[in-house]
Design a protein around this motif. Structure first.
Motif, mmCIF file in Angstrom:
data_model
loop_
_atom_site.group_PDB
_atom_site.id
_atom_site.type_symbol
_atom_site.label_atom_id
_atom_site.label_comp_id
_atom_site.label_asym_id
_atom_site.label_seq_id
_atom_site.Cartn_x
_atom_site.Cartn_y
_atom_site.Cartn_z
ATOM 1 N N UNK A 235 24.333 7.230 -102.303
ATOM 2 C CA UNK A 235 24.502 8.537 -101.642
ATOM 3 C C UNK A 235 25.333 9.416 -102.571
ATOM 4 N N UNK B 1 25.406 -1.405 -86.358
ATOM 5 C CA UNK B 1 25.560 -1.148 -87.795
ATOM 6 C C UNK B 1 24.226 -0.687 -88.337
ATOM 7 N N UNK B 2 24.260 0.148 -89.327
ATOM 8 C CA UNK B 2 23.011 0.577 -89.933
ATOM 9 C C UNK B 2 23.010 0.430 -91.433
ATOM 10 N N UNK B 3 23.982 -0.295 -91.946
ATOM 11 C CA UNK B 3 23.962 -0.617 -93.364
ATOM 12 C C UNK B 3 24.059 -2.131 -93.478
ATOM 13 N N UNK C 49 34.606 -2.373 -100.661
ATOM 14 C CA UNK C 49 34.641 -2.877 -99.290
ATOM 15 C C UNK C 49 33.640 -4.016 -99.179
ATOM 16 N N UNK D 111 30.219 -2.608 -100.734
ATOM 17 C CA UNK D 111 30.101 -1.165 -100.965
ATOM 18 C C UNK D 111 31.105 -0.757 -102.023
ATOM 19 N N UNK E 57 28.712 11.325 -92.560
ATOM 20 C CA UNK E 57 27.390 11.179 -91.942
ATOM 21 C C UNK E 57 27.510 10.329 -90.678
ATOM 22 N N UNK F 274 28.216 7.004 -104.111
ATOM 23 C CA UNK F 274 28.606 5.758 -103.450
ATOM 24 C C UNK F 274 27.421 4.795 -103.478
ATOM 25 N N UNK G 21 28.288 6.450 -90.079
ATOM 26 C CA UNK G 21 27.588 5.601 -91.058
ATOM 27 C C UNK G 21 28.652 4.842 -91.846
ATOM 28 N N UNK G 22 28.371 3.588 -92.114
ATOM 29 C CA UNK G 22 29.382 2.756 -92.782
ATOM 30 C C UNK G 22 29.692 3.231 -94.200
ATOM 31 N N UNK G 23 30.877 2.863 -94.661
ATOM 32 C CA UNK G 23 31.249 2.949 -96.078
ATOM 33 C C UNK G 23 31.059 4.337 -96.671
ATOM 34 N N UNK G 24 31.867 5.248 -96.231
ATOM 35 C CA UNK G 24 31.811 6.596 -96.791
ATOM 36 C C UNK G 24 33.167 6.931 -97.399
ATOM 37 N N UNK H 42 20.157 10.962 -101.275
ATOM 38 C CA UNK H 42 20.472 9.815 -100.448
ATOM 39 C C UNK H 42 19.283 8.863 -100.520
#
Lengths: 814, 201
Positions: free
Chosen positions: A564, A480-482, A503, A531, B55, A540, B182-185, A573
């Motif tokens: 973003x 994961x990167x968030x 989310x 999110x 992304x 977002x 990438x999460x949450x898009x 971003x």
């Protein structure tokens, strides 16, 4: 520790807050209607109805006013965390503040004979207009008291497109647009249709974006109910059919259609090849005319003939015709038959994708039993719902180098094998998937010379999603990167799609920063994130909290946000990570692009962060200790935390760039970048390090189809300046396709490096080539080879070097 | 840092976070469309596209802790005199720019998009907008050094991508690399779905 217990309290607080926030959102329960809202007052109000699945607005009645409003919908299978089957459900609800819109209740009936319908029952007659954006998750009804009715606003779909259904001016009659084509329709296009005595089949012309479209139509229907019923019956043969209203301003040309045609093409006697070609042509015409039943009949006949070169084509089209006819189970069986009979043909990948798309669309679940099933029972043939895919590749790499006249040294000789395995089972409610991605390096060099054998596990997880509740969990090695998570970890990631825009995520695990080193058993983290978006167009937002411990102590504790935005001519971003343990900004990243007229785009970015990321564990850098506990025996905690800051210098990067399309085939890009890394002090026996600065200027010219169609050539020039050297680089890179199977990529790079310490110069010439051969969509072979010559101009010493490398390998999936 | 200081700074951060969360949850909403149309002034093709690309990322911790490769992916419908063709646009870039200007394109002559584990091999159609008959990209490159790439796809492939709950992308070649979504898009995913609906129906 105080901060640790505080972190746990914060975690509990956040979890509780998230659950409280989620509760009212979840209480709506699964159904087709997600929520409804009334705003305004008794003189004018808006009723907003949100759906769990996207739906296409087909029409509504009565027009203008009444004590009820019936809205005809065509739900899609695109849903937010619920099964598409909710579209067949029934529900009645009364929104809060319903009285403001004189609304008695809202009723959705997905099982209505005339198709899904949303009925708004009012307590008294009102004037209304319906606002829709074609296919949407929501619909808005503007309600006005009759006495104060304003002129209804023009209904305009958000999406202007050639075939998006859009409401027209009010008339009393409806038509079905069977098909749109760029040639004049003929009676054959409507063969098999049986219009009623008072109906007609006709076509009219329409200009769309400068293109003339001929619309084949069936009409007229006196009510939308009748038109919707007829549309449902016709969609098997005319999958793109849609509903419209009669436009009195168009010129209609009526067609006269005969009854069901028999097979009209005379069967060619004698020559079997001509016979098959004639049948295939007949079937093609039937497909074009939308007469898929007849096409199925002909393709089946072709396949009953002795094996022929056109059988794969017939098999594929038979499956396609079945699919168009709505016989999903048959279509699946025919696609699978194709793959078992002709796995090596060019069409195999295409068929595989069509089959996967069919499985993914979930249409099987929505389709009623097919009475024409082979056993006559009406049951769908039972087939496995599991999908498994394996990707495998092997590459051999060899690197060697030689200095002056000395013996050549091989620095690498290894075979890299990688496998990726995906398994998935899609159910009506639960969706399961799993993935294993692993690799192995087999080092052929002697121990101590090479890097040794090595196993890598990049991913190994199982994932379960529940369509009914919107919950999803993933356990195992993942990334994961968030949400403050810094890449790969072993653990559990838990998500909840609370609504279309919200989310929620919770995560717990242990970092696995390297795929080869295994888990960092000393560290454990947990965190939560939310999110939200999209809002205000395409913006977002995300927020997170994360807590990481190392051997029982606080290692990292951070909150952060991400935003973003992608607009038509701008994109932005940003990421901010604030470390609450150290009260320091952990990371701030902002990137923006702005496109101007004349095909010019400006780019800029700013990136400031502690590198490595702030964490107590950084105090171990440069220390002779293996574990954090060992360090704690020597130094007090406060001092260790200072060491960790000392070992995490701030890195700041600025980038500014411009790109410009000189012509459709020529583009120029230029950018400059400066990165500074702050100095670190001496502490805990670890020496200080000086600040460093690295700057580069780069430009590239990209030209396509310069020598032959489809090629690309790149000329690059770059100048970099660091504290130790200055380098000027020139790059030439061309890529040429040869047919559909070969690609050749010659390249050359020349560098001139000035070493500041001794003012020496070094020239490096690096020619190389890559060749790719694609045997089929599923199998590819590649070769890459290159050599580097370097000449260093240093006083009294010959430092010429040569190095050589090549890669050869293949990749396949099955 | 004392526990009191830590507690105080944490409280401040939580206050800021809570205020921001309230702003978020206070009903900011929009019903805007996620797709756009554009007529190319030089070639006169009409291009429909999703405004927000997806992304994908790949950590490159071997080079630096924060180094990442990124790939942006957006769908395109190109209408040339009534003939419609579909493409994926990729914007390929890296936080650590390579000195070799051609390097970002390595491995992208062919890619594999995995939609719910289902592989979709795609071959490059071209590296500039000329590949789709346009004079410039409708998508904005994230950085000047980013490489554009275009791949022709079928509507079925677009449908698979739009409907997939799990997407990833893989380059080919010796340095075959996997890019995760990438999460949450939500906006980008909604754009893909809307693009598909607008194109197919």
């Amino acid at each position: 520790m105080a901060t640790s217990s505080l972190g746990r309290r914060v975690w509990c607080w956040l979890t509780g807050a998230l659950l409280i926030a989620a509760a009212p959102l979840a209480s709506a329960g699964p159904g087709f209607i997600d929520s409804s809202r009334v705003s305004g007052d008794a003189s004018g109000a808006d009723i907003e109805v949100a759906f769990n699945c996207k739906a296409q607005y087909l029409g509504h009645e009565p027009r203008g006013s009444g004590d009820h409003l019936r809205i005809h919908l065509d739900p899609t299978s695109i849903c937010n965390g619920v099964s598409p089957r909710v579209a067949s459900s029934r529900s009645i609800l009364r929104p809060v503040n319903a009285d403001k819109a004189h609304l008695a209740d809202l009723e959705y009936d997905g099982d209505s004979a005339g198709g899904p319908i949303l009925t708004l029952n009012f307590s008294e007659p009102v004037a209304f207009t319906v606002e829709t954006s074609g296919v949407s998750f929501k619909l808005v009804v503007h309600v006005r008291a009759l006495a104060t009715q304003a002129a209804p606003p023009e209904v305009r779909p958000a999406v202007e497109h050639r075939q998006v259904a859009r409401p027209k001016a009010e008339t009393s009659d409806y038509v079905i647009n069977l098909a749109s084509m760029q040639r004049v329709p003929t009676a054959a296009d409507a063969s098999g249709l049986h219009p009623a005595a008072n109906q007609r089949i006709y076509y009219s012309a329409a200009e769309v974006n400068g293109t003339t479209w001929y619309r084949l139509r069936l009409g007229d229907f006196e009510s939308v109910d009748k038109a919707v019923s007829a549309l449902a019956a016709l969609q098997a043969d005319f999958p793109g059919a849609w509903l419209d209203q009669v436009d009195p301003n168009t010129v209609d040309v009526e067609l006269f259609v005969a009854a069901d045609q028999e097979l009209t093409t005379p069967v060619v006697q004698g020559d079997g090849e001509s016979k098959i070609d004639a049948l295939m042509e007949e079937a093609r015409k039937a497909m074009l005319a939308g007469d898929v039943s007849r096409a199925v009949q002909i393709y089946t006949k072709v396949l009953q003939l002795p094996e022929h070169a056109r059988h794969p084509e017939a098999q594929e089209y038979l499956a396609l015709a079945r699919e168009k006819k709505g016989q999903t189970a048959h279509a699946k069986a025919e696609y699978q038959r194709y793959l078992s009979l002709y796995p090596e043909t060019e069409g195999a990948a295409r068929v595989s994708q069509r089959l996967a798309a069919l499985l993914a669309s979930g249409r099987q679940a929505d389709n009623p039993a097919d009475p024409s099933s082979p056993d006559g029972s009406g049951r769908q043939p039972r087939q496995s719902d599991w999908r498994m895919q394996t990707f495998f590749s092997q590459y051999y790499r060899r690197d060697s180098n030689q200095q002056s006249d000395q013996e050549e040294i091989t620095s690498q000789s290894a075979l890299y094998s990688d496998v990726n395995f995906d398994a998935r089972r899609r159910g009506e409610r639960f969706d399961f998937s799993s993935r294993i991605s692993a690799g192995y390096r087999n080092d052929f060099l002697d121990q101590g010379v090479g890097s040794g054998n090595e196993t890598r596990v990049s991913y190994a997880y199982a994932d379960l999603a529940d369509a009914k509740t919107g919950l999803r969990g993933r356990i195992g090695r993942q990334s994961r990167n968030t949400g403050g998570v810094l890449g790969r970890f072993d653990g559990l990631n838990f998500g909840y799609q609370a609504s279309e825009r919200i989310l929620l995520n919770a995560v717990v695990g242990k970092p696995a920063y390297s795929a080869t080193d295994g888990v960092d058993s000393a560290r454990t983290f947990y965190g939560a994130s939310v999110n939200y978006g999209p809002i205000l167009g395409d913006l977002e937002l995300g927020m997170f909290f994360i807590q990481q411990d190392i051997e029982g102590l606080d290692d990292r504790q951070a909150v952060g946000t991400e935003f973003r935005y992608f607009g038509t001519n701008q994109s932005v971003w940003g990421l901010i990570d604030y470390d609450t343990l150290y009260s320091e900004l952990g990371s701030a990243f902002l990137q923006a692009s702005w496109r101007f007229a004349n095909r010019l785009t400006l780019h800029g970015s700013f990136d400031r962060r502690h590198s490595p990321f702030l964490s107590a564990g950084n105090a171990l850098i440069g220390q002779p200790f293996e574990t954090f506990s060992d360090l704690l025996e020597i130094f007090p905690e406060d001092e260790i935390r200072q060491f960790s800051i000392d070992r995490s210098p701030l890195s700041t990067t600025y980038t500014l760039g411009v790109s410009h399309s000189l012509s459709p085939k020529l583009q120029i890009n230029a950018d400059m970048n400066q990165t500074t890394v702050d100095a670190t002090p001496e502490s805990g026996g670890v020496p200080a390090t000086p600040a460093t600065t690295y700057t580069y200027f780069s430009t590239s010219l990209v030209a396509s189809s310069l020598f032959k169609e489809g090629d690309v050539s790149i000329l690059g020039l770059r100048y970099s300046d660091s504290d130790t050297s200055k380098v000027m680089s020139l790059t030439l890179d061309s890529r040429f396709p040869f047919g559909k199977t070969w690609r050749v990529n010659p390249r050359l790079r020349v560098d001139r490096r000035e070493t500041l310490a001794d003012s020496s110069y070094e020239w490096l010439y690096t020619p190389g080539i890559r060749i790719q051969y694609r045997r089929s969509q599923r199998f590819r072979v590649e070769l890459e080879a290159g050599k580097q010559f370097s000449q260093r101009d240093s006083v009294g010493v010959d430092l010429d070097r040569e190095s050589f490398f090549f890669n050869i390998g293949y990749q396949v999936f099955f | 840092m004392t526990a009191e200081q830590s507690k105080s700074s944490l409280r401040r951060a939580l206050h800021v976070s809570a205020a921001a969360a309230l702003m978020l949850l206070c009903g900011c909403s929009s019903s805007s469309s996620f797709i756009s149309n554009k007529m190319d002034p030089l070639t006169t093709v009409t291009i429909t596209y999703s405004e927000a690309p997806l992304v994908f990322y790949r950590d490159e911790s071997g080079r630096a802790a924060y180094a990442r490769d990124y790939v942006h992916l957006g769908p395109l419908e190109v209408n040339r005199s009534g003939t419609y063709r579909y493409y994926l646009w990729l914007g390929i870039w890296n936080t650590m720019q390579d000195a070799d200007a051609g390097a970002p394109r390595d491995g992208f002559d062919a890619i594999v998009v995995f939609a719910d584990g289902e592989p979709m091999p795609l071959e490059i159609s071209g590296w500039t907008a000329a590949a789709i008959g346009a004079s410039e990209s409708v998508y904005i490159k994230p950085v000047a050094s980013a490489a554009d790439a275009y791949y022709e796809v079928s509507v079925d492939q677009l449908r698979m991508i739009a409907e997939a709950k799990d997407l990833r992308l893989q380059s080919t070649g010796p340095r075959r690399e996997s890019y995760e979504l990438w999460d949450s898009q939500a906006g980008a995913k909604a754009g893909l779905v809307e693009f598909l609906r607008a194109s197919v129906y």
